[in-house]
Design a protein around this motif. Sequence first.
Motif, PDB file in Angstrom:
ATOM      1  N   VAL A  28       0.839  -1.206   0.000  1.00  0.00           N
ATOM      2  CA  VAL A  28       0.000   0.000   0.000  1.00  0.00           C
ATOM      3  C   VAL A  28       0.870   1.250   0.000  1.00  0.00           C
ATOM      4  O   VAL A  28       0.647   2.192  -0.763  1.00  0.00           O
ATOM      5  N   ALA A  29       1.880   1.274   0.864  1.00  0.00           N
ATOM      6  CA  ALA A  29       2.764   2.437   0.954  1.00  0.00           C
ATOM      7  C   ALA A  29       3.487   2.678  -0.363  1.00  0.00           C
ATOM      8  O   ALA A  29       3.662   3.826  -0.789  1.00  0.00           O
ATOM      9  N   LEU A  30       3.890   1.598  -1.009  1.00  0.00           N
ATOM     10  CA  LEU A  30       4.614   1.706  -2.268  1.00  0.00           C
ATOM     11  C   LEU A  30       3.835   2.497  -3.309  1.00  0.00           C
ATOM     12  O   LEU A  30       4.388   3.343  -4.028  1.00  0.00           O
ATOM     13  N   PHE A  31       2.522   2.249  -3.376  1.00  0.00           N
ATOM     14  CA  PHE A  31       1.712   2.926  -4.384  1.00  0.00           C
ATOM     15  C   PHE A  31       1.075   4.215  -3.880  1.00  0.00           C
ATOM     16  O   PHE A  31       0.699   5.073  -4.673  1.00  0.00           O
ATOM     17  N   ALA A  32       0.951   4.370  -2.562  1.00  0.00           N
ATOM     18  CA  ALA A  32       0.248   5.533  -2.014  1.00  0.00           C
ATOM     19  C   ALA A  32       1.162   6.715  -1.741  1.00  0.00           C
ATOM     20  O   ALA A  32       0.770   7.873  -1.958  1.00  0.00           O
ATOM     21  N   LEU A  33       2.365   6.467  -1.265  1.00  0.00           N
ATOM     22  CA  LEU A  33       3.218   7.576  -0.824  1.00  0.00           C
ATOM     23  C   LEU A  33       3.705   8.494  -1.942  1.00  0.00           C
ATOM     24  O   LEU A  33       3.692   9.726  -1.777  1.00  0.00           O
ATOM     25  N   PRO A  34       4.172   7.964  -3.100  1.00  0.00           N
ATOM     26  CA  PRO A  34       4.634   8.891  -4.143  1.00  0.00           C
ATOM     27  C   PRO A  34       3.568   9.898  -4.601  1.00  0.00           C
ATOM     28  O   PRO A  34       3.865  11.102  -4.665  1.00  0.00           O
ATOM     29  N   VAL A  41       8.438   3.640   5.316  1.00  0.00           N
ATOM     30  CA  VAL A  41       8.185   2.351   4.671  1.00  0.00           C
ATOM     31  C   VAL A  41       9.017   1.270   5.358  1.00  0.00           C
ATOM     32  O   VAL A  41      10.200   1.473   5.642  1.00  0.00           O
ATOM     33  N   ASP A  42       8.401   0.120   5.620  1.00  0.00           N
ATOM     34  CA  ASP A  42       9.033  -0.894   6.466  1.00  0.00           C
ATOM     35  C   ASP A  42      10.168  -1.652   5.781  1.00  0.00           C
ATOM     36  O   ASP A  42      11.284  -1.677   6.271  1.00  0.00           O
ATOM     37  N   ASN A  43       9.889  -2.316   4.678  1.00  0.00           N
ATOM     38  CA  ASN A  43      10.882  -3.178   4.041  1.00  0.00           C
ATOM     39  C   ASN A  43      11.832  -2.387   3.152  1.00  0.00           C
ATOM     40  O   ASN A  43      11.423  -1.447   2.472  1.00  0.00           O
ATOM     41  N   THR A  44      13.091  -2.792   3.130  1.00  0.00           N
ATOM     42  CA  THR A  44      14.099  -2.046   2.378  1.00  0.00           C
ATOM     43  C   THR A  44      13.815  -2.058   0.878  1.00  0.00           C
ATOM     44  O   THR A  44      14.021  -1.060   0.198  1.00  0.00           O
ATOM     45  N   ALA A  45      13.343  -3.181   0.347  1.00  0.00           N
ATOM     46  CA  ALA A  45      13.041  -3.234  -1.092  1.00  0.00           C
ATOM     47  C   ALA A  45      11.925  -2.257  -1.436  1.00  0.00           C
ATOM     48  O   ALA A  45      12.014  -1.504  -2.417  1.00  0.00           O
ATOM     49  N   GLU A  46      10.844  -2.256  -0.632  1.00  0.00           N
ATOM     50  CA  GLU A  46       9.745  -1.326  -0.889  1.00  0.00           C
ATOM     51  C   GLU A  46      10.166   0.120  -0.642  1.00  0.00           C
ATOM     52  O   GLU A  46       9.727   1.032  -1.336  1.00  0.00           O
ATOM     53  N   THR A  47      11.024   0.343   0.353  1.00  0.00           N
ATOM     54  CA  THR A  47      11.539   1.692   0.596  1.00  0.00           C
ATOM     55  C   THR A  47      12.294   2.198  -0.619  1.00  0.00           C
ATOM     56  O   THR A  47      12.103   3.328  -1.072  1.00  0.00           O
ATOM     57  N   THR A  48      13.172   1.356  -1.142  1.00  0.00           N
ATOM     58  CA  THR A  48      13.967   1.729  -2.311  1.00  0.00           C
ATOM     59  C   THR A  48      13.070   2.018  -3.511  1.00  0.00           C
ATOM     60  O   THR A  48      13.228   3.031  -4.199  1.00  0.00           O
ATOM     61  N   ALA A  49      12.112   1.123  -3.754  1.00  0.00           N
ATOM     62  CA  ALA A  49      11.197   1.316  -4.884  1.00  0.00           C
ATOM     63  C   ALA A  49      10.357   2.575  -4.704  1.00  0.00           C
ATOM     64  O   ALA A  49      10.150   3.333  -5.658  1.00  0.00           O
ATOM     65  N   THR A  50       9.860   2.809  -3.487  1.00  0.00           N
ATOM     66  CA  THR A  50       9.042   3.995  -3.230  1.00  0.00           C
ATOM     67  C   THR A  50       9.829   5.264  -3.505  1.00  0.00           C
ATOM     68  O   THR A  50       9.332   6.207  -4.136  1.00  0.00           O
ATOM     69  N   GLY A  51      11.074   5.310  -3.037  1.00  0.00           N
ATOM     70  CA  GLY A  51      11.895   6.485  -3.283  1.00  0.00           C
ATOM     71  C   GLY A  51      12.149   6.724  -4.754  1.00  0.00           C
ATOM     72  O   GLY A  51      11.993   7.836  -5.261  1.00  0.00           O
ATOM     73  N   TYR A  52      12.503   5.652  -5.477  1.00  0.00           N
ATOM     74  CA  TYR A  52      12.802   5.810  -6.899  1.00  0.00           C
ATOM     75  C   TYR A  52      11.559   6.054  -7.740  1.00  0.00           C
ATOM     76  O   TYR A  52      11.655   6.594  -8.853  1.00  0.00           O
TER      77      TYR A  52
END
Length: 383
Positions: free
Chosen positions: A199-205, A226-237
């Motif tokens: 959810v965070a991956l798609f909602a935060l950007p 964002v909790d997981n490092t992979a999702e954190t990285t993807a969310t940022g990029y």
Amino acid sequence: MGDTTLNPGTSTEADTAATEFDESPGQLTVARLLGYLPGIALLVAVGVLGKYSQIWLNSAAKHNHWTVPDIEYVLWAIVIGLLITNTVGLHPIFRPGVSTYEFWLKIGIVALGSRFVLGDVAKLGGTSFLQILIDMTVSGAIILAVARWLGLSGKLGSLLAIGTSICGVSAIIAGKGAIRARNSDAGYAIAAILALGAVALFALPPLGHAIGLSDHEFGLWAGLAVDNTAETTATGYLFSDEAGKVAVLVKSTRNALIGFVVLGFAAYWASRGEADAIAPGLRAKAAFVWSKFPKFVLGFLAVSAVATFHWLSKQQTTNLANVSRWAFLLTFAGVGLNTNIRELARTGWRPLVVAVVGLVTVAVVSLGLVLFTSRVLHWGVAG
């Protein structure tokens, strides 16, 4: 760091494969190495398809004078992976290789160190460290209270607090062994954390753009929220290249606290006679923290130090940057391929409610901290 697997239904198999590939490459047999090739090939295929989907869409839009959003290759790779896993499914032959995406994530983070000088690492790491402590204290207390109110077991509540406040799946796995939690508790916690990570991956950007956050501000927010490092990285990029870079650094700082947090929970449950006692003495406690410490963070710092002292040529720095981008591309493909929505949907509603509360709390508190430090105190770092 999180992200061992995004499919709780196959977590044991995937965790084992990732651990073997990541931690003991010298012990792998040729046959086992060959077993990883189909999945790694699939990661490459999905990643490259995602990259070229962005190029093809932008080219077609320009040629036909369409007005379309510039969908980043990060999102394309994740969505393509999601479609494969949740339609035709992921054949068992691909699972060992696909589960190695955490390994590629670590490679990408280490190589990313070439784009930071130690002064920036120290400045941004120090700022985020204070924010992490506040986030961790507030969110952890609220999650534990909500878990108790909903009647969850104390250890499940502890795992949810550990996963939400620090580092997702890897923190939950580390915490499970330290507090002697049940496999079912760990499974519920992992599924809930992963569902909210998606959810965070798609909602935060989109929220970041709507609020008007700068690249630096959003990177801080993603790294904290964002909790997981992979999702954190993807969310940022997904927000921007610069935001992704900042998010990774902030998340790496957060990851470094895993050992201390798990030690605290282990000591609490040991005092109640429900976990293995931790040997007394500073040396024993330091050894415990070191055993949980994410070693790839040291690699990131080492590469950053080499870059700081200008021991890399311009071409070498460019090559490391390309290694980082390609490694992250495999990671993003793995995020999608490992997210089985049907498995996540089978999770009980109570752990999910606690995770929702945790995500919202961490997101709101961290956003407030980011805006306060950035726009009131004017703390920042050159990108």
